[in-house]
Design a protein around this motif. Structure first.
Motif, PDB file in Angstrom:
ATOM      1  N   ARG A 126      35.780  50.220  41.126  1.00 46.99           N
ATOM      2  CA  ARG A 126      34.571  49.730  40.452  1.00 46.99           C
ATOM      3  C   ARG A 126      33.720  48.888  41.394  1.00 46.99           C
ATOM      4  O   ARG A 126      32.510  49.116  41.541  1.00 46.99           O
ATOM      5  CB  ARG A 126      34.953  48.912  39.218  1.00 46.99           C
ATOM      6  CG  ARG A 126      33.738  48.378  38.469  1.00 46.99           C
ATOM      7  CD  ARG A 126      34.094  47.686  37.175  1.00 46.99           C
ATOM      8  NE  ARG A 126      34.758  46.407  37.394  1.00 46.99           N
ATOM      9  CZ  ARG A 126      34.589  45.330  36.620  1.00 46.99           C
ATOM     10  NH1 ARG A 126      33.797  45.390  35.568  1.00 46.99           N
ATOM     11  NH2 ARG A 126      35.215  44.215  36.865  1.00 46.99           N
ATOM     12  N   LEU A 139      20.506  51.824  37.116  1.00 53.35           N
ATOM     13  CA  LEU A 139      21.231  52.268  35.917  1.00 53.35           C
ATOM     14  C   LEU A 139      22.672  52.646  36.234  1.00 53.35           C
ATOM     15  O   LEU A 139      23.594  52.331  35.475  1.00 53.35           O
ATOM     16  CB  LEU A 139      20.504  53.455  35.276  1.00 53.35           C
ATOM     17  CG  LEU A 139      19.123  53.143  34.658  1.00 53.35           C
ATOM     18  CD1 LEU A 139      18.456  54.429  34.165  1.00 53.35           C
ATOM     19  CD2 LEU A 139      19.254  52.139  33.522  1.00 53.35           C
ATOM     20  N   VAL A 140      22.880  53.329  37.367  1.00 57.83           N
ATOM     21  CA  VAL A 140      24.243  53.714  37.776  1.00 57.83           C
ATOM     22  C   VAL A 140      25.090  52.477  38.051  1.00 57.83           C
ATOM     23  O   VAL A 140      26.259  52.397  37.643  1.00 57.83           O
ATOM     24  CB  VAL A 140      24.205  54.640  39.015  1.00 57.83           C
ATOM     25  CG1 VAL A 140      25.599  54.818  39.612  1.00 57.83           C
ATOM     26  CG2 VAL A 140      23.631  56.003  38.642  1.00 57.83           C
ATOM     27  N   CYS A 141      24.511  51.497  38.735  1.00 59.79           N
ATOM     28  CA  CYS A 141      25.239  50.236  39.012  1.00 59.79           C
ATOM     29  C   CYS A 141      25.675  49.552  37.719  1.00 59.79           C
ATOM     30  O   CYS A 141      26.834  49.142  37.576  1.00 59.79           O
ATOM     31  CB  CYS A 141      24.358  49.288  39.821  1.00 59.79           C
ATOM     32  SG  CYS A 141      24.086  49.790  41.518  1.00 59.79           S
ATOM     33  N   LEU A 142      24.747  49.414  36.780  1.00 61.15           N
ATOM     34  CA  LEU A 142      25.047  48.738  35.512  1.00 61.15           C
ATOM     35  C   LEU A 142      26.109  49.493  34.713  1.00 61.15           C
ATOM     36  O   LEU A 142      27.045  48.887  34.176  1.00 61.15           O
ATOM     37  CB  LEU A 142      23.767  48.582  34.682  1.00 61.15           C
ATOM     38  CG  LEU A 142      22.692  47.650  35.267  1.00 61.15           C
ATOM     39  CD1 LEU A 142      21.414  47.720  34.452  1.00 61.15           C
ATOM     40  CD2 LEU A 142      23.205  46.204  35.338  1.00 61.15           C
ATOM     41  N   ALA A 143      25.964  50.813  34.638  1.00 61.04           N
ATOM     42  CA  ALA A 143      26.909  51.619  33.856  1.00 61.04           C
ATOM     43  C   ALA A 143      28.303  51.598  34.486  1.00 61.04           C
ATOM     44  O   ALA A 143      29.317  51.491  33.776  1.00 61.04           O
ATOM     45  CB  ALA A 143      26.402  53.054  33.754  1.00 61.04           C
ATOM     46  N   THR A 144      28.371  51.691  35.821  1.00 55.69           N
ATOM     47  CA  THR A 144      29.666  51.676  36.502  1.00 55.69           C
ATOM     48  C   THR A 144      30.366  50.337  36.300  1.00 55.69           C
ATOM     49  O   THR A 144      31.570  50.280  36.017  1.00 55.69           O
ATOM     50  CB  THR A 144      29.488  51.951  38.018  1.00 55.69           C
ATOM     51  OG1 THR A 144      28.807  53.197  38.190  1.00 55.69           O
ATOM     52  CG2 THR A 144      30.839  52.019  38.722  1.00 55.69           C
ATOM     53  N   TRP A 145      29.614  49.251  36.432  1.00 57.51           N
ATOM     54  CA  TRP A 145      30.209  47.919  36.270  1.00 57.51           C
ATOM     55  C   TRP A 145      30.742  47.715  34.845  1.00 57.51           C
ATOM     56  O   TRP A 145      31.795  47.125  34.646  1.00 57.51           O
ATOM     57  CB  TRP A 145      29.185  46.848  36.604  1.00 57.51           C
ATOM     58  CG  TRP A 145      29.770  45.461  36.580  1.00 57.51           C
ATOM     59  CD1 TRP A 145      29.680  44.544  35.585  1.00 57.51           C
ATOM     60  CD2 TRP A 145      30.588  44.878  37.593  1.00 57.51           C
ATOM     61  NE1 TRP A 145      30.374  43.408  35.920  1.00 57.51           N
ATOM     62  CE2 TRP A 145      30.946  43.581  37.154  1.00 57.51           C
ATOM     63  CE3 TRP A 145      31.039  45.319  38.841  1.00 57.51           C
ATOM     64  CZ2 TRP A 145      31.739  42.726  37.916  1.00 57.51           C
ATOM     65  CZ3 TRP A 145      31.814  44.471  39.604  1.00 57.51           C
ATOM     66  CH2 TRP A 145      32.170  43.188  39.134  1.00 57.51           C
ATOM     67  N   LYS A 146      30.042  48.261  33.873  1.00 53.81           N
ATOM     68  CA  LYS A 146      30.425  48.044  32.478  1.00 53.81           C
ATOM     69  C   LYS A 146      31.567  48.965  32.030  1.00 53.81           C
ATOM     70  O   LYS A 146      32.466  48.542  31.306  1.00 53.81           O
ATOM     71  CB  LYS A 146      29.206  48.256  31.573  1.00 53.81           C
ATOM     72  CG  LYS A 146      29.503  48.001  30.089  1.00 53.81           C
ATOM     73  CD  LYS A 146      28.242  47.959  29.270  1.00 53.81           C
ATOM     74  CE  LYS A 146      28.543  47.794  27.784  1.00 53.81           C
ATOM     75  NZ  LYS A 146      29.295  46.564  27.469  1.00 53.81           N
ATOM     76  N   PHE A 147      31.557  50.222  32.467  1.00 55.70           N
ATOM     77  CA  PHE A 147      32.461  51.206  31.865  1.00 55.70           C
ATOM     78  C   PHE A 147      33.627  51.661  32.748  1.00 55.70           C
ATOM     79  O   PHE A 147      34.619  52.164  32.231  1.00 55.70           O
ATOM     80  CB  PHE A 147      31.670  52.453  31.442  1.00 55.70           C
ATOM     81  CG  PHE A 147      30.651  52.179  30.369  1.00 55.70           C
ATOM     82  CD1 PHE A 147      31.043  51.802  29.092  1.00 55.70           C
ATOM     83  CD2 PHE A 147      29.291  52.277  30.639  1.00 55.70           C
ATOM     84  CE1 PHE A 147      30.106  51.546  28.105  1.00 55.70           C
ATOM     85  CE2 PHE A 147      28.346  52.020  29.656  1.00 55.70           C
ATOM     86  CZ  PHE A 147      28.760  51.657  28.382  1.00 55.70           C
TER      87      PHE A 147
END
Length: 500
Positions: free
Chosen positions: A61, A162-170
């Motif tokens: 992550r 968007l990819v950074c935020l989604a990867t960090w969250k999920f």
């Protein structure tokens, strides 16, 4: 994560299609502007084998978010590049961050998903890896046409965030192993960077610099050889290597990497040859070229719906043999084209190759990574992706060199037949002189000779490109000789090895 690597792979080709516009914007020469691509590719190759260690130390992550955010930030920096050196530096850092993302995603397939879902995930990632380079030139040409070259980098910003935020969250795949930071093999990293950086530079610049006629190429070849020897010795003898080369003791992995190397030769070389053929022989523009070469991506997409279910029903070795044979056949019939060949003559070779790609990609990935224990997959994924990239770099270098040599050879052969004693040559010249004189040319004789020279050069190029397509077909046909060493990757064996 898949969307992130789509962005990284697309960026290589999207920029390649608009180098002339970037050159004008930065006031660079034709030789200097190639460093915009070379810097990216050298940095990418260097970071790929290190990605396994980085993922173990920082976790998947954290590494992916750092890589994607760095790639996005460097895209913004490229927009504000004030001269060529600044652009080259930003592109090099962009290559570092982009290169770290690709093997990380491959590793996640074999550590996060159970065996029955792995083929579907390989297909998803495989489509991205292979379709992004096909879409890149078309999209790059379009964006440059309707806007400016800076748009090529601006399009990365919103998706990157968007990819950074989604990867960090999920994404929750593993935990960091901070203890590895206490055992960093700095000397090993230095050897790897020098070896792969020098090797990639030689392969990228060799043709332009006339290979060993250039002192720079000789120097970097010696540096690559010495640092390569030092790297192999250190990584094979140290207790905690940065890159575990002992992974090649696994026969499945070694054979999978060899086949991945061959696949890299085919993919990258064809990405180079097809636009050259269509631009220089057919005289098409970038949008028309895109319409021709999108056939490969379309049929690759269609084959995913066949290859996925088929992988569960037939022997993976048979599937691989079908894929290699189909790809070889597609290359072979691509080498029988002429200047008069139209859309449909180009359509079928590409359709066959595109449909065959998944039949190669799926079993090769499963063979290389599908039976490794989870703790070895990250390191192995970096090595596997490196072999494919090196295959592409070596394939491109050889194709460029052979193109120069074969063009001269074929031209010399054709020129022997254009003599004063040749009735065909005299008839052609007379017809051209008459036509040019009627068109009001001031010197019909000279103009006719120039046109004959142009025809000879064009036909020499057609013969050269056809020879290269046939050579690729032979390489893939010879890859079938590796089949006795290819093991069947059964679901049970992979499940046991993966610990599911």
């Amino acid at each position: 994560m898949v969307f992130g690597i789509f962005m990284a792979i697309l960026d290589i080709q999207i920029v390649a299609s608009s180098l002339e516009q970037i050159q004008a914007g930065l006031s660079a020469t034709a030789d200097e502007i190639t460093w915009v691509q070379t810097a990216y590719l050298v940095a990418e190759v260097v970071i790929i084998p290190l990605s396994g260690w980085l993922a173990r130390a920082f976790s998947t992550r954290i590494l992916f978010v750092l890589s994607c955010s760095g790639f996005t930030l460097m895209s913004l920096c490229c927009v504000f590049a004030w001269n060529l050196p600044s652009m080259v530096v930003f592109r090099a850092f962009q290559g570092v961050f982009g290169g770290a993302m690709i093997p990380t995603v491959f590793a996640v397939i074999y550590t996060l998903f159970p065996r029955h879902l792995q083929p579907a995930m390989v297909i998803v990632v495989g489509m991205v890896v292979m379709i992004a380079p096909t879409a890149g030139p078309v999209l790059g040409g379009y964006l440059t046409e309707v806007s400016s070259w800076k748009t090529l980098f601006l399009v990365n910003l919103v998706p990157g965030i968007l990819v950074c935020l989604a990867t960090w969250k999920f994404v929750r795949v593993d935990e960091p192993n901070w203890d590895l930071l206490d055992k960093i093999d700095f000397l090993g990293i230095v050897y790897i960077v020098i070896f792969l950086g020098s090797l990639q530079y030689v392969l990228e610049e060799g043709v332009r610099e006339q290979w060993f006629e250039s002192r720079e190429i000789v120097f970097f070849s010696l540096v690559a050889a010495l640092s390569g020897f030092a790297m192999f010795y250190r990584e094979l003898t140290i207790e905690h290597p940065i890159v575990d080369l002992w992974a090649f003791r696994n026969r499945n992995f070694a054979v999978g990497c060899t086949l991945g190397f061959v696949l890299g030769i085919g993919l990258f070389t064809l990405m180079f040859l097809m636009p050259v053929y269509l631009a220089s022989v057919k005289g098409l523009n970038s949008l028309q070229i895109g319409q021709y070469i999108m056939v490969t991506g379309l049929f690759q997409f269609l084959s995913a719906f066949v290859a996925g279910p088929l992988a569960k029903r037939i022997d993976s070795r048979l599937m691989l043999a079908l894929g290699l044979s189909g790809f070889a056949f597609g290359c072979w019939i691509n080498g029988n084209l002429t200047q008069e060949s139209g859309y449909w003559e180009f359509f079928w070779p590409q359709a066959i190759r595109g449909f065959s790609l998944m039949f190669c990609f799926l079993p090769i990935n499963s063979l290389a990574l599908g039976t490794l224990p989870p703790d070895e997959v990250k390191n192995a994924s970096g090595l596997y992706n490196l072999t494919r990239n090196l295959g592409g770099a070596i394939g491109l270098a050889l194709a460029n060199t052979l193109m120069t040599h074969l063009n001269k050879l074929h031209y010399a052969v054709l020129r022997e037949h254009v003599t004063p004693g040749s009735p065909q040559a005299q008839t052609l010249l007379a017809g051209l002189r008459q036509r040019l004189a009627a068109a009001g040319a001031p010197d019909p004789e000279t103009a006719a000779l120039k046109q004959v020279y142009g025809l000879l050069m064009r036909e020499a190029e057609v013969m050269t490109l056809n020879t290269l397509f046939h050579t690729l077909a032979l390489i893939f046909a010879l890859a079938l000789l590796l089949m006795p060493w290819v093991s069947k990757v059964s679901a049970e064996a992979a499940e046991a090895a993966a610990g599911h």
